[in-house]
Design a protein around this motif. Structure first.
Motif, PDB file in Angstrom:
ATOM      1  N   LEU A 277       0.794  -1.252  -0.157  1.00  0.00           N
ATOM      2  CA  LEU A 277      -0.020   0.036   0.062  1.00  0.00           C
ATOM      3  C   LEU A 277       0.952   1.321  -0.091  1.00  0.00           C
ATOM      4  N   ARG A 278       2.183   1.282   0.647  1.00  0.00           N
ATOM      5  CA  ARG A 278       2.930   2.183   0.567  1.00  0.00           C
ATOM      6  C   ARG A 278       3.774   2.369  -0.775  1.00  0.00           C
ATOM      7  N   TYR A 279       4.248   1.165  -1.181  1.00  0.00           N
ATOM      8  CA  TYR A 279       5.151   1.089  -2.372  1.00  0.00           C
ATOM      9  C   TYR A 279       4.352   1.100  -3.576  1.00  0.00           C
ATOM     10  N   GLU A 280       3.373   0.497  -3.843  1.00  0.00           N
ATOM     11  CA  GLU A 280       2.828   0.534  -5.103  1.00  0.00           C
ATOM     12  C   GLU A 280       1.070   0.608  -4.856  1.00  0.00           C
ATOM     13  N   PRO A 281       0.808   1.804  -4.234  1.00  0.00           N
ATOM     14  CA  PRO A 281      -0.653   1.933  -4.117  1.00  0.00           C
ATOM     15  C   PRO A 281      -1.787   1.923  -5.078  1.00  0.00           C
ATOM     16  N   PRO A 282      -3.029   1.405  -4.645  1.00  0.00           N
ATOM     17  CA  PRO A 282      -3.743   1.389  -5.952  1.00  0.00           C
ATOM     18  C   PRO A 282      -4.504   2.678  -6.608  1.00  0.00           C
ATOM     19  N   VAL A 283      -4.358   3.563  -5.541  1.00  0.00           N
ATOM     20  CA  VAL A 283      -4.554   4.903  -5.785  1.00  0.00           C
ATOM     21  C   VAL A 283      -3.677   5.881  -5.762  1.00  0.00           C
ATOM     22  N   ASN A 284      -3.017   6.558  -6.733  1.00  0.00           N
ATOM     23  CA  ASN A 284      -1.919   7.384  -6.628  1.00  0.00           C
ATOM     24  C   ASN A 284      -2.177   8.791  -6.592  1.00  0.00           C
ATOM     25  N   LEU A 285      -3.169   9.322  -6.833  1.00  0.00           N
ATOM     26  CA  LEU A 285      -3.563  10.737  -6.962  1.00  0.00           C
ATOM     27  C   LEU A 285      -4.953  11.012  -6.004  1.00  0.00           C
ATOM     28  N   LEU A 286      -5.426  12.242  -5.622  1.00  0.00           N
ATOM     29  CA  LEU A 286      -6.515  12.558  -5.103  1.00  0.00           C
ATOM     30  C   LEU A 286      -6.746  14.054  -5.517  1.00  0.00           C
ATOM     31  N   PRO A 287      -7.376  13.945  -6.696  1.00  0.00           N
ATOM     32  CA  PRO A 287      -7.973  15.495  -7.243  1.00  0.00           C
ATOM     33  C   PRO A 287      -9.037  15.799  -6.637  1.00  0.00           C
ATOM     34  N   ASN A 288      -9.522  16.877  -7.363  1.00  0.00           N
ATOM     35  CA  ASN A 288     -11.012  17.507  -6.970  1.00  0.00           C
ATOM     36  C   ASN A 288     -10.938  17.983  -5.528  1.00  0.00           C
ATOM     37  N   ARG A 289      -9.853  18.405  -4.748  1.00  0.00           N
ATOM     38  CA  ARG A 289      -9.745  19.113  -3.850  1.00  0.00           C
ATOM     39  C   ARG A 289      -9.886  20.687  -4.133  1.00  0.00           C
ATOM     40  N   ARG A 290     -10.439  21.595  -3.145  1.00  0.00           N
ATOM     41  CA  ARG A 290     -10.540  22.852  -3.199  1.00  0.00           C
ATOM     42  C   ARG A 290     -10.389  23.609  -2.131  1.00  0.00           C
ATOM     43  N   ALA A 291      -9.403  24.738  -2.141  1.00  0.00           N
ATOM     44  CA  ALA A 291      -9.462  25.606  -1.004  1.00  0.00           C
ATOM     45  C   ALA A 291     -10.152  26.227  -0.686  1.00  0.00           C
ATOM     46  N   LEU A 292     -10.951  26.282   0.670  1.00  0.00           N
ATOM     47  CA  LEU A 292     -12.145  27.106   0.826  1.00  0.00           C
ATOM     48  C   LEU A 292     -11.749  28.470   1.278  1.00  0.00           C
ATOM     49  N   ALA A 293     -10.437  28.624   1.664  1.00  0.00           N
ATOM     50  CA  ALA A 293      -9.712  30.015   2.091  1.00  0.00           C
ATOM     51  C   ALA A 293      -8.155  29.572   1.990  1.00  0.00           C
ATOM     52  N   ASP A 294      -7.625  30.936   2.013  1.00  0.00           N
ATOM     53  CA  ASP A 294      -6.090  30.834   1.776  1.00  0.00           C
ATOM     54  C   ASP A 294      -5.399  29.881   2.598  1.00  0.00           C
ATOM     55  N   VAL A 295      -4.544  29.159   2.047  1.00  0.00           N
ATOM     56  CA  VAL A 295      -4.112  27.893   2.719  1.00  0.00           C
ATOM     57  C   VAL A 295      -2.564  27.935   2.641  1.00  0.00           C
ATOM     58  N   ASP A 296      -1.725  28.240   3.872  1.00  0.00           N
ATOM     59  CA  ASP A 296      -0.148  28.398   3.425  1.00  0.00           C
ATOM     60  C   ASP A 296       0.415  26.967   3.828  1.00  0.00           C
ATOM     61  N   ILE A 297       1.061  26.677   2.754  1.00  0.00           N
ATOM     62  CA  ILE A 297       1.657  25.106   2.762  1.00  0.00           C
ATOM     63  C   ILE A 297       3.165  25.078   2.317  1.00  0.00           C
ATOM     64  N   ALA A 298       3.969  24.655   2.702  1.00  0.00           N
ATOM     65  CA  ALA A 298       5.468  24.484   2.382  1.00  0.00           C
ATOM     66  C   ALA A 298       5.818  25.977   1.601  1.00  0.00           C
TER      67      ALA A 298
END
Length: 426
Positions: A277-298
């Protein structure tokens, strides 16, 4: 024409068999803005933070259904609290813990019978397609029995499932692809809604029967809620596990020492599945997320309203989280290791936060049983194509076919009487 971004290259089918160098390159820019305004996040700690951030929405901009204003015509993974929490809790009442803790565990004997029958059906063959002959029909049969869907209807819903899986995470034209996916999803939901209507007059002990008679404190799902959520459970309940089993067997054939150890020590399948599940996960991406407010990350501000894609597969192999991440090592999930390194051993194979994979208990049990039985009954399995042909989707990444050569199918009675380890499905 501008050169393709790293993320666009990941979506390109030409890189489906080996996206890992691109995932490593993607992590060099932890939050990358694509030309369409999507922010792509690829480091483990940032993905985890956003999975638990209430400012990041999973609400789709338009529900899947006949009318854009039908706010209930969407599956619960495309909603936010409190709607998400209510629907998920109703579904969970009939699926697993805490209110139905034994449903999945009680299916272990039935799962083993299905696996045994499918492998028996390969007897006499020295060349097999593990996907068509096993990794696809097995989880389809299991999820049909759990939900109460006639497995003989598989040719009918296979068409819709294929249309969905082939239209997500491919990088193809957005409008046409989305229309094809939504049409297939609605048709699948209508088919399941018809089954639910019939089940009201002929109840069984399946999940659909439980849902159409639910009189719990949270109320009963309306037909507009029931159809898309049943469609999600049927689709996600087998498509992701097909990938996990196929990716798992492919990985074991690349690591024969682990394959041999599972043959000798069936209980070693438990940490092996976690490492898969770590090395070869069946789901690679999670799209369709959306910021509800400004989000500071990295060091980057994702502005309110911006779409976000979380690249789980890149996070799983983040060297800042897991030492030597490109090495397949199930020992990472042994009890002794976890006691010391629990934080660094957590994977994103089932996502995280409030949308943690609903079907995780089922997928774990199915895959543990499948790999133990395949390892002990396929005599001298070896790849006939390496890499094998992959499915179109970069999101649901796994082999479309997995052609193998075997010396023979070992009869169940002659395979040493190996018993499966008793494990929790949680």
């Amino acid at each position: 024409m501008a050169p393709a971004s790293v993320f666009q290259q990941i979506l390109d089918y030409a890189n489906r068999a080996d996206p890992w160098p691109l995932y490593a390159e993607l992590r060099d820019t932890p939050v990358a803005r694509e030309d369409d305004g999507t922010y792509v996040v690829s480091r483990y700690r940032d993905i985890v933070a956003l999975l638990h951030d209430p400012r990041v929405s999973s609400q789709t901009t338009q529900p899947v259904g006949d009318t854009a204003d039908d706010e209930s015509a969407r599956s619960f993974i495309s909603t936010d609290p409190p709607e998400h929490d209510r629907i998920r809790r109703i579904l969970t009442r009939h699926y697993g813990p805490p209110e139905t803790p034994g449903r999945i565990d009680a299916m272990r004997t039935e799962m083993l019978e299905i696996v045994t029958s499918l492998i028996d059906g390969l007897t006499g063959k020295t060349e097999i397609d593990l996907v068509d002959g096993f990794a696809y029909p097995y989880p389809v049969t299991v999820i049909c029995r759990l939900l109460g869907v006639p497995v003989e209807d598989e040719p009918r819903f296979h068409v819709w499932a294929d249309a969905i899986v082939e239209s997500i995470g491919t990088g193809a034209g957005a409008d046409a692809v989305r229309a094809k996916r939504e049409t297939a999803f609605v048709e699948l939901g209508r088919y399941l809604g018809t089954l639910a209507d019939a089940r009201r007059d002929l109840l069984g002990d399946d999940l659909i029967s439980g849902l159409v008679t639910d009189d719990g404190a949270l109320g009963r799902l309306s037909p507009a809620e029931l159809e898309p959520n049943l469609a999600l459970l049927l689709f996600a309940g087998h498509e992701t596990t097909v990938n996990l089993i196929a990716n798992g067997m492919l990985t074991l054939l690349h690591h024969p020492d682990v394959l041999d150890r599972i043959r000798r020590e069936p209980e070693f399948v438990i940490p092996t599945v976690e490492e898969l599940l770590r090395y070869e996960p069946p789901v690679n991406l999670l799209p369709n997320r959306r910021a509800l407010a400004d989000v500071d990350i990295a060091g980057t501000t994702i502005p309110a309203g911006a779409p976000i894609t979380l690249v789980l597969a890149a996070g799983n192999r983040d060297p800042d989280h897991v030492p030597d991440p490109d090495r397949f090592d199930p020992e990472r999930f042994r009890t002794e290791y976890l006691a010391i390194n629990r934080d660094s051993a957590q994977h994103l194979g089932f996502g995280g936060g409030i949308h943690y994979c609903f079907g995780a208990p089922l997928a774990r049990q199915e895959t543990q049983i499948a790999l133990v039985e395949l390892v002990r009954r396929l005599d001298n399995p070896r790849l006939l194509a390496d890499p094998p042909p992959y499915r179109p989707s970069a999101l649901l990444r796994g082999p479309r076919h997995l052609p193998l050569a075997v010396d023979r199918i070992i009869p169940d009675a002659d395979s040493g009487g190996v018993r499966h380890p008793t494990v929790t499905s949680a």
